[in-house]
Motif scaffolding. Structure first.
Motif, PDB file in Angstrom:
ATOM      1  N   GLU A 475      31.328 -76.633  -6.555  1.00 24.88           N
ATOM      2  CA  GLU A 475      32.475 -76.136  -7.314  1.00 24.88           C
ATOM      3  C   GLU A 475      33.283 -77.330  -7.802  1.00 24.88           C
ATOM      4  OE1 GLU A 475      34.482 -72.175  -6.413  1.00 24.88           O
ATOM      5  OE2 GLU A 475      34.063 -73.003  -4.417  1.00 24.88           O
ATOM      6  N   THR A 508      39.395 -74.506   0.434  1.00 26.63           N
ATOM      7  CA  THR A 508      38.622 -73.276   0.631  1.00 26.63           C
ATOM      8  C   THR A 508      37.132 -73.570   0.744  1.00 26.63           C
ATOM      9  OG1 THR A 508      40.273 -72.047  -0.624  1.00 26.63           O
ATOM     10  CG2 THR A 508      38.139 -70.990  -0.330  1.00 26.63           C
ATOM     11  N   ASN A 509      36.683 -74.562  -0.017  1.00 23.98           N
ATOM     12  CA  ASN A 509      35.253 -74.889  -0.018  1.00 23.98           C
ATOM     13  C   ASN A 509      35.103 -76.378   0.303  1.00 23.98           C
ATOM     14  OD1 ASN A 509      32.512 -75.031  -0.396  1.00 23.98           O
ATOM     15  ND2 ASN A 509      32.526 -74.121  -2.452  1.00 23.98           N
ATOM     16  N   CYS A 512      31.484 -77.883  -0.554  1.00 24.45           N
ATOM     17  CA  CYS A 512      30.951 -77.954  -1.927  1.00 24.45           C
ATOM     18  C   CYS A 512      32.022 -78.129  -2.994  1.00 24.45           C
ATOM     19  CB  CYS A 512      30.140 -76.691  -2.233  1.00 24.45           C
ATOM     20  SG  CYS A 512      28.713 -76.463  -1.162  1.00 24.45           S
ATOM     21  N   GLY A 513      33.277 -78.345  -2.627  1.00 26.27           N
ATOM     22  CA  GLY A 513      34.334 -78.480  -3.615  1.00 26.27           C
ATOM     23  C   GLY A 513      34.639 -79.927  -3.944  1.00 26.27           C
TER      24      GLY A 513
END
Length: 567
Positions: A475, A508-509, A512-513
């Motif tokens: 993301e 939140t991620n 993968c953020g």
């Protein structure tokens, strides 16, 4: 060379000659299409919306990311989608495929301009008109962009071809065959599917204005308006019904009420300017043809009672006046008048003899034309040196190839100026056109692709793709760079958000953020992360100039430290 292009019958250009002119234009418009990244904020919007159309299979509801793009009908998206599908480049996000419709449409526009010039003034004028259009700055730029305007110009010219055929039929006492009005209304229907009612201004205003001037609506009646409009309606109605149902009427409210009428009332997107803008910009936008248009004005005035001149002026003036009066102004708004200006100027020059004798008689007019000529030469010199100057100012390098291009253009500009001083305008057309052709090929092959500092989006996309912690599942949030070109190059998978939203996405991620953040926003971003800021590191930085707003940016890619790089 001109004699080789002329058929013996009626001094018209042969189809072989027209094809040759189209091929020359195609080859001139070709360089730089693949090497130049998406530019002008509209182009990547069209590209991304087209890519999403192909990915989703929804060819009615045009969208940019998760937002509807209710600005124009779907015509240009369909053309670009066909080009991308035919070349199999959807997954590659190859920019050149999206630009194919513009390339083909502008090449065809050159051919139709030559045909109109040939039909009205003879073959040499047709060739010269095609040259004027091909080498103009605006046409060169638009032919390389995946936007609407090249394809719209083609529909305008198709409608004008029908009008010219009907006009010639009328003057020669012939019946106009049904194919001519079918062409006229079909072109209007296609234009409506490209940019809505804009096509109506040059296409309907030309025969109606001529009818008003002549007090004779016979040309308009030859277009069979009693039933012809049904053809245009049949072309656009199916999609209009479909989008009306899908959008619950929102498309028409936004496209007509906000986008089209809004541009009339107020300057949108910081493009509100006073009347006279298009006249001022014309010097550069139609260079090198702009001076010859100005020089031909006395001859145009002298021949104003000629039917051909009346017809071309009725094509030019209504459209030009409308777009000078509306609040929003961009150079390409008057592009539909350029073929008519090219034909009218070429016709006057070919009638004027090898040595131009039709300079204005009044001293003030001669002085004004002299000032305009001096400005024309300065524009030519500026364009000639644009390559090495840009390379030095933006990249801080001395480019030998750019200097070679400038060295080739400079003597041609000087020679053109000398020929203008000697009143040898026809020769000046050839030398300035050769200069323009050399300039464009040089700029788009050795200069524009190397201006790395302004091509932030490709370098940012490369940085992200190099450091994706979860591959395609990563993301991406972009805080400081919201250009649509970045959205397109990242496959639409980037969120253009503020500092707080980017911090929330990363928290939140955590696996993968990632976030793209400019140095100016770095402190605010880290503060938004709070205690998590200690675990965030930069995976690299890209710096350069955002050409859309002139801001210098130094953008870092931030990720949590526990991430492992995925090749």
């Amino acid at each position: 060379m001109l004699k080789a292009l002329v058929t013996g019958q009626g001094q018209r250009l042969s189809w072989r000659a027209l094809a040759l002119l189209g091929l020359v234009a195609f080859l001139l418009f070709l360089p730089g299409r693949a090497a130049t990244p998406p530019f002008d904020r509209d182009e990547p919007r069209y590209m991304e919306a087209t890519a999403q159309m192909l990915e989703s299979g929804n060819f009615v509801d045009v969208r940019f990311q998760d937002k509807p793009r209710y600005l124009q009908p779907a015509g240009v998206y369909w053309l670009e989608a066909a080009a991308v599908a035919a070349t199999g480049t959807l997954n590659d996000r190859a920019v050149w495929a999206y630009r194919i419709p513009s390339l083909l449409a502008m090449s065809a526009a050159v051919v139709l301009t030559a045909w109109i010039g040939s039909a009205l003034f003879g073959a040499p004028a047709g060739v010269m008109a095609a040259v004027f259009l091909t080498v103009s700055v605006l046409v060169t730029a638009e032919s390389r962009m995946g936007t609407i305007d090249s394809t719209l110009l083609l529909t305008v010219l198709l409608a004008q071809v029908a009008l010219v055929r009907a006009l010639l039929d009328r003057e020669n006492g012939r019946q106009t065959r049904w194919q001519t009005p079918v062409l006229f209304w079909s072109a209007i229907g296609c234009g409506l599917m490209l940019k809505g009612p804009v096509i109506l201004i040059p296409s309907l205003a030309t025969p109606l204005a001529l009818g008003l001037v002549e007090r004779n609506l016979s040309l308009w009646r030859k277009m069979r308006p009693a039933w012809g409009w049904l053809i245009a309606l049949a072309i656009m109605l199916p999609w209009c019904v479909a989008i009306g149902v899908v959008s619950h009427g929102a498309f028409f409210k936004n496209a007509v009420g906000t986008n089209f009428l809004g541009k009339v009332a107020s300057g949108q997107q910081a493009h509100g300017l006073a009347p006279g803008y298009h006249v001022l910009v014309f010097l550069l936008a139609f260079w090198p043809g702009s001076f010859f248009v100005a020089a031909a004005l006395p001859a145009v005035w002298k021949n104003r009672q000629s039917l051909i001149v009346k017809y071309l002026l009725c094509w030019i003036i209504p459209h030009w006046v409308v777009f000078e009066l509306i609040a929003t102004k961009l150079p390409h708004y008057v592009l539909p008048t350029y073929p008519a200006l090219a034909v009218l100027t070429a016709g006057m020059l070919m009638r004027g003899g090898a040595v131009w004798q039709q300079w204005p008689k009044e001293v003030w007019a001669r002085a004004a034309l002299g000032v305009y000529g001096a400005a024309w030469v300065l524009v030519g010199l500026a364009l000639a040196f644009a390559g090495p100057v840009l390379m030095w100012q933006l990249e801080h390098v001395v480019s030998l190839s750019a200097l070679i291009v400038a060295g080739g253009c400079l003597p041609l500009v000087i020679l053109s100026a000398i020929l203008l001083w000697r009143s040898e305008l026809r020769k000046a057309v050839l030398t300035s056109a050769a200069c323009a052709a050399l300039l464009y090929v040089g700029l788009f092959t050795v200069v524009v692709p190397r201006l790395h500092s302004i091509w932030l989006a490709p370098r940012l996309a490369e940085l992200v793709n190099t450091h994706r912690p979860c591959g395609a599942e990563t993301e991406v949030a972009s805080v400081s760079f919201s250009e649509p070109s970045l959205v397109f190059l990242l496959g639409g998978k980037v969120k253009l958000v503020g500092v707080a939203q980017a911090a929330d996405l990363m928290r939140t991620n955590r696996t993968c953020g990632v976030a793209l953040v400019d140095e100016k926003a770095r402190t605010a971003f880290l503060n938004a992360l709070g205690a998590d800021a200690a675990q965030v590191v930069s995976r690299g930085m890209v710096s350069g100039l955002n050409y859309s707003n002139g801001h210098h940016l130094a953008i870092s890619l931030y990720a949590f430290t526990q991430h492992t790089q995925t090749p």
